[in-house]
Design a protein around this motif. Structure first.
Motif, PDB file in Angstrom:
ATOM      1  N   HIS A  28       0.779  -1.241   0.000  1.00  0.00           N
ATOM      2  CA  HIS A  28       0.000   0.000   0.000  1.00  0.00           C
ATOM      3  C   HIS A  28       0.811   1.292   0.000  1.00  0.00           C
ATOM      4  CE1 HIS A  28      -3.652  -2.253   0.347  1.00  0.00           C
ATOM      5  NE2 HIS A  28      -3.098  -2.970   1.304  1.00  0.00           N
ATOM      6  N   TYR A  29       2.132   1.207   0.066  1.00  0.00           N
ATOM      7  CA  TYR A  29       2.936   2.427   0.083  1.00  0.00           C
ATOM      8  C   TYR A  29       2.632   3.311  -1.123  1.00  0.00           C
ATOM      9  CZ  TYR A  29       6.781   5.668  -0.286  1.00  0.00           C
ATOM     10  OH  TYR A  29       7.500   6.829  -0.411  1.00  0.00           O
ATOM     11  N   ARG A  30       2.662   2.703  -2.295  1.00  0.00           N
ATOM     12  CA  ARG A  30       2.524   3.477  -3.536  1.00  0.00           C
ATOM     13  C   ARG A  30       1.158   4.167  -3.629  1.00  0.00           C
ATOM     14  NH1 ARG A  30       5.168   1.321  -8.798  1.00  0.00           N
ATOM     15  NH2 ARG A  30       6.290   3.248  -8.864  1.00  0.00           N
ATOM     16  N   SER A  31       0.080   3.453  -3.327  1.00  0.00           N
ATOM     17  CA  SER A  31      -1.252   4.065  -3.428  1.00  0.00           C
ATOM     18  C   SER A  31      -1.453   5.128  -2.356  1.00  0.00           C
ATOM     19  CB  SER A  31      -2.356   3.009  -3.360  1.00  0.00           C
ATOM     20  OG  SER A  31      -2.356   2.356  -2.119  1.00  0.00           O
ATOM     21  N   LEU A  32      -0.934   4.881  -1.167  1.00  0.00           N
ATOM     22  CA  LEU A  32      -1.057   5.865  -0.098  1.00  0.00           C
ATOM     23  C   LEU A  32      -0.243   7.113  -0.428  1.00  0.00           C
ATOM     24  CD1 LEU A  32      -2.456   6.170   2.595  1.00  0.00           C
ATOM     25  CD2 LEU A  32      -0.482   5.131   3.685  1.00  0.00           C
ATOM     26  N   TYR A  33       0.957   6.898  -0.959  1.00  0.00           N
ATOM     27  CA  TYR A  33       1.773   8.031  -1.390  1.00  0.00           C
ATOM     28  C   TYR A  33       1.047   8.826  -2.478  1.00  0.00           C
ATOM     29  CZ  TYR A  33       5.346  10.764  -3.698  1.00  0.00           C
ATOM     30  OH  TYR A  33       6.034  11.805  -4.262  1.00  0.00           O
ATOM     31  N   GLY A  34       0.456   8.123  -3.434  1.00  0.00           N
ATOM     32  CA  GLY A  34      -0.273   8.806  -4.508  1.00  0.00           C
ATOM     33  C   GLY A  34      -1.407   9.652  -3.977  1.00  0.00           C
ATOM     34  N   PHE A  35      -2.147   9.128  -3.022  1.00  0.00           N
ATOM     35  CA  PHE A  35      -3.241   9.888  -2.415  1.00  0.00           C
ATOM     36  C   PHE A  35      -2.701  11.141  -1.734  1.00  0.00           C
ATOM     37  CE2 PHE A  35      -5.487  10.656   1.656  1.00  0.00           C
ATOM     38  CZ  PHE A  35      -6.656  11.210   1.134  1.00  0.00           C
ATOM     39  N   LEU A  36      -1.692  10.983  -0.919  1.00  0.00           N
ATOM     40  CA  LEU A  36      -1.152  12.131  -0.186  1.00  0.00           C
ATOM     41  C   LEU A  36      -0.490  13.129  -1.125  1.00  0.00           C
ATOM     42  CD1 LEU A  36       0.199  10.115   2.850  1.00  0.00           C
ATOM     43  CD2 LEU A  36      -1.706  11.744   2.876  1.00  0.00           C
ATOM     44  N   PHE A  37       0.181  12.632  -2.167  1.00  0.00           N
ATOM     45  CA  PHE A  37       0.803  13.544  -3.132  1.00  0.00           C
ATOM     46  C   PHE A  37      -0.253  14.376  -3.851  1.00  0.00           C
ATOM     47  CE2 PHE A  37       2.338  14.704  -7.336  1.00  0.00           C
ATOM     48  CZ  PHE A  37       3.476  15.414  -6.987  1.00  0.00           C
ATOM     49  N   HIS A  38      -1.365  13.746  -4.250  1.00  0.00           N
ATOM     50  CA  HIS A  38      -2.406  14.492  -4.949  1.00  0.00           C
ATOM     51  C   HIS A  38      -3.159  15.451  -4.026  1.00  0.00           C
ATOM     52  CE1 HIS A  38      -1.786  11.547  -8.205  1.00  0.00           C
ATOM     53  NE2 HIS A  38      -2.061  12.606  -8.937  1.00  0.00           N
ATOM     54  N   MET A  39      -3.032  15.251  -2.746  1.00  0.00           N
ATOM     55  CA  MET A  39      -3.629  16.192  -1.802  1.00  0.00           C
ATOM     56  C   MET A  39      -2.679  17.355  -1.494  1.00  0.00           C
ATOM     57  SD  MET A  39      -6.688  15.282  -1.266  1.00  0.00           S
ATOM     58  CE  MET A  39      -7.061  16.425   0.063  1.00  0.00           C
ATOM     59  N   TYR A  41       0.667  17.833  -3.386  1.00  0.00           N
ATOM     60  CA  TYR A  41       1.599  18.130  -4.477  1.00  0.00           C
ATOM     61  C   TYR A  41       3.010  18.400  -3.949  1.00  0.00           C
ATOM     62  CZ  TYR A  41      -2.671  18.625  -7.124  1.00  0.00           C
ATOM     63  OH  TYR A  41      -3.885  18.404  -7.698  1.00  0.00           O
ATOM     64  N   HIS A  42       3.351  17.743  -2.879  1.00  0.00           N
ATOM     65  CA  HIS A  42       4.660  17.933  -2.268  1.00  0.00           C
ATOM     66  C   HIS A  42       5.259  16.568  -1.954  1.00  0.00           C
ATOM     67  CE1 HIS A  42       7.672  19.261   0.677  1.00  0.00           C
ATOM     68  NE2 HIS A  42       7.614  20.406   0.032  1.00  0.00           N
ATOM     69  N   ARG A  43       6.302  16.222  -2.677  1.00  0.00           N
ATOM     70  CA  ARG A  43       6.898  14.885  -2.586  1.00  0.00           C
ATOM     71  C   ARG A  43       7.405  14.569  -1.177  1.00  0.00           C
ATOM     72  NH1 ARG A  43      10.552  13.977  -7.291  1.00  0.00           N
ATOM     73  NH2 ARG A  43      11.225  15.986  -6.583  1.00  0.00           N
ATOM     74  N   LEU A  92      -2.525  22.653   3.954  1.00  0.00           N
ATOM     75  CA  LEU A  92      -1.872  21.429   3.508  1.00  0.00           C
ATOM     76  C   LEU A  92      -0.502  21.783   2.972  1.00  0.00           C
ATOM     77  CD1 LEU A  92      -4.716  19.564   1.589  1.00  0.00           C
ATOM     78  CD2 LEU A  92      -3.739  18.964   3.789  1.00  0.00           C
ATOM     79  N   PRO A  93       0.515  20.983   3.331  1.00  0.00           N
ATOM     80  CA  PRO A  93       1.845  21.289   2.809  1.00  0.00           C
ATOM     81  C   PRO A  93       1.863  21.192   1.298  1.00  0.00           C
ATOM     82  CG  PRO A  93       1.806  19.123   3.856  1.00  0.00           C
ATOM     83  CD  PRO A  93       0.472  19.770   4.100  1.00  0.00           C
ATOM     84  N   GLY A  94       2.455  22.208   0.670  1.00  0.00           N
ATOM     85  CA  GLY A  94       2.629  22.148  -0.769  1.00  0.00           C
ATOM     86  C   GLY A  94       1.474  22.676  -1.589  1.00  0.00           C
ATOM     87  N   THR A  95       0.333  22.999  -0.988  1.00  0.00           N
ATOM     88  CA  THR A  95      -0.794  23.451  -1.781  1.00  0.00           C
ATOM     89  C   THR A  95      -0.661  24.937  -2.111  1.00  0.00           C
ATOM     90  OG1 THR A  95      -2.087  23.869   0.215  1.00  0.00           O
ATOM     91  CG2 THR A  95      -2.415  21.760  -0.892  1.00  0.00           C
ATOM     92  N   HIS A  96      -1.401  25.350  -3.111  1.00  0.00           N
ATOM     93  CA  HIS A  96      -1.487  26.742  -3.546  1.00  0.00           C
ATOM     94  C   HIS A  96      -0.172  27.266  -4.114  1.00  0.00           C
ATOM     95  CE1 HIS A  96      -5.373  26.478  -1.735  1.00  0.00           C
ATOM     96  NE2 HIS A  96      -4.834  26.205  -0.576  1.00  0.00           N
ATOM     97  N   ARG A 105       7.413  19.084  -9.118  1.00  0.00           N
ATOM     98  CA  ARG A 105       7.416  18.158  -7.998  1.00  0.00           C
ATOM     99  C   ARG A 105       6.926  16.771  -8.382  1.00  0.00           C
ATOM    100  NH1 ARG A 105       5.530  21.750  -2.860  1.00  0.00           N
ATOM    101  NH2 ARG A 105       7.193  23.241  -3.054  1.00  0.00           N
ATOM    102  N   LEU A 106       6.670  16.538  -9.658  1.00  0.00           N
ATOM    103  CA  LEU A 106       6.235  15.210 -10.074  1.00  0.00           C
ATOM    104  C   LEU A 106       7.308  14.192  -9.723  1.00  0.00           C
ATOM    105  CD1 LEU A 106       4.780  15.882 -13.609  1.00  0.00           C
ATOM    106  CD2 LEU A 106       3.521  15.137 -11.603  1.00  0.00           C
ATOM    107  N   PRO A 107       6.909  13.090  -9.098  1.00  0.00           N
ATOM    108  CA  PRO A 107       7.892  12.066  -8.776  1.00  0.00           C
ATOM    109  C   PRO A 107       8.260  11.265 -10.021  1.00  0.00           C
ATOM    110  CG  PRO A 107       5.714  11.352  -8.102  1.00  0.00           C
ATOM    111  CD  PRO A 107       5.573  12.755  -8.630  1.00  0.00           C
ATOM    112  N   GLY A 108       9.358  10.567  -9.961  1.00  0.00           N
ATOM    113  CA  GLY A 108       9.722   9.696 -11.070  1.00  0.00           C
ATOM    114  C   GLY A 108      11.091  10.030 -11.618  1.00  0.00           C
ATOM    115  N   GLY A 109      11.593   9.166 -12.480  1.00  0.00           N
ATOM    116  CA  GLY A 109      12.935   9.343 -12.999  1.00  0.00           C
ATOM    117  C   GLY A 109      12.963   9.491 -14.501  1.00  0.00           C
TER     118      GLY A 109
END
Length: 184
Positions: A28-39, A41-43, A92-96, A105-109
């Motif tokens: 569940h790390y990846r899905s939980l991270y995705g949820f929090l990131f979309h809330m 936008y701060h990696r 929320l951290p990272g919003t606005h 801030r998009l994650p990935g390589g």
């Protein structure tokens, strides 16, 4: 061992088999991270909050009854972690932020060119999502990005499945309106 349900694993963690928590983390790390990131936008903040969610799941493992779905319980904890961040920081951290900062801030390589293309393609969506209320951004994140069923979303938010559908529909309409106005 991988065939065990999340509920069964969490009940074993609750009974003292703490090493099983690693399996839940892997699942569940990846899905939980995705949820929090979309809330947020701060990696970095999202990564920190995922760690906090798993810590709290371990700490409050005795509150898991196994009667409901594990995912609903996990996302309720994640929502509480987000609320705690708002209380601490006032938002929320990272919003606005502006769209370019969000896209950076998009994650990935990905390579630089791919990253730039992705940045340009997603900047408008991120800007529009950022203009939604936290509640609307949350329900769209759960339904569209996390691809949870409305029944699961209802459990997470403490509402009926029908209410979850209505909220998601209204949030999507608001997102479309915001995006359309931005394109003009």
């Amino acid at each position: 061992m991988n065939a065990l349900s999340d509920n069964t694993i969490m009940l074993r963690v609750k009974a003292g088999d703490l090493e099983r928590m690693g399996l839940l983390f892997e699942r569940h790390y990846r899905s939980l991270y995705g949820f929090l990131f979309h809330m947020t936008y701060h990696r970095e903040a999202s990564e920190d909050m995922v760690q906090t969610v798993f810590y709290k799941m371990l700490r409050y493992r005795n509150s898991f009854t196994g009667e409901g779905e594990f995912m609903a319980w996990m996302y309720q904890i994640a929502r509480n972690v987000l609320k705690d961040e708002v209380k601490k920081k006032g938002k929320l951290p990272g919003t606005h932020h502006d769209a370019n900062e969000l896209a950076d801030r998009l994650p990935g390589g990905a390579s630089a060119d791919e990253h730039l293309e992705k940045k340009q393609a997603n900047a408008g969506l991120y800007m529009a999502m950022n203009k939604l209320s936290d509640d609307n951004r949350e329900i769209l994140t759960l339904s569209r990005f996390q691809e949870l069923k409305y029944q699961e979303i209802g459990q997470i938010l403490g509402i009926t499945e029908g209410a979850a559908k209505v909220r998601a529909f209204r949030a999507m309409q608001e997102l479309k309106d915001i995006y359309t106005k931005m394109e003009r």
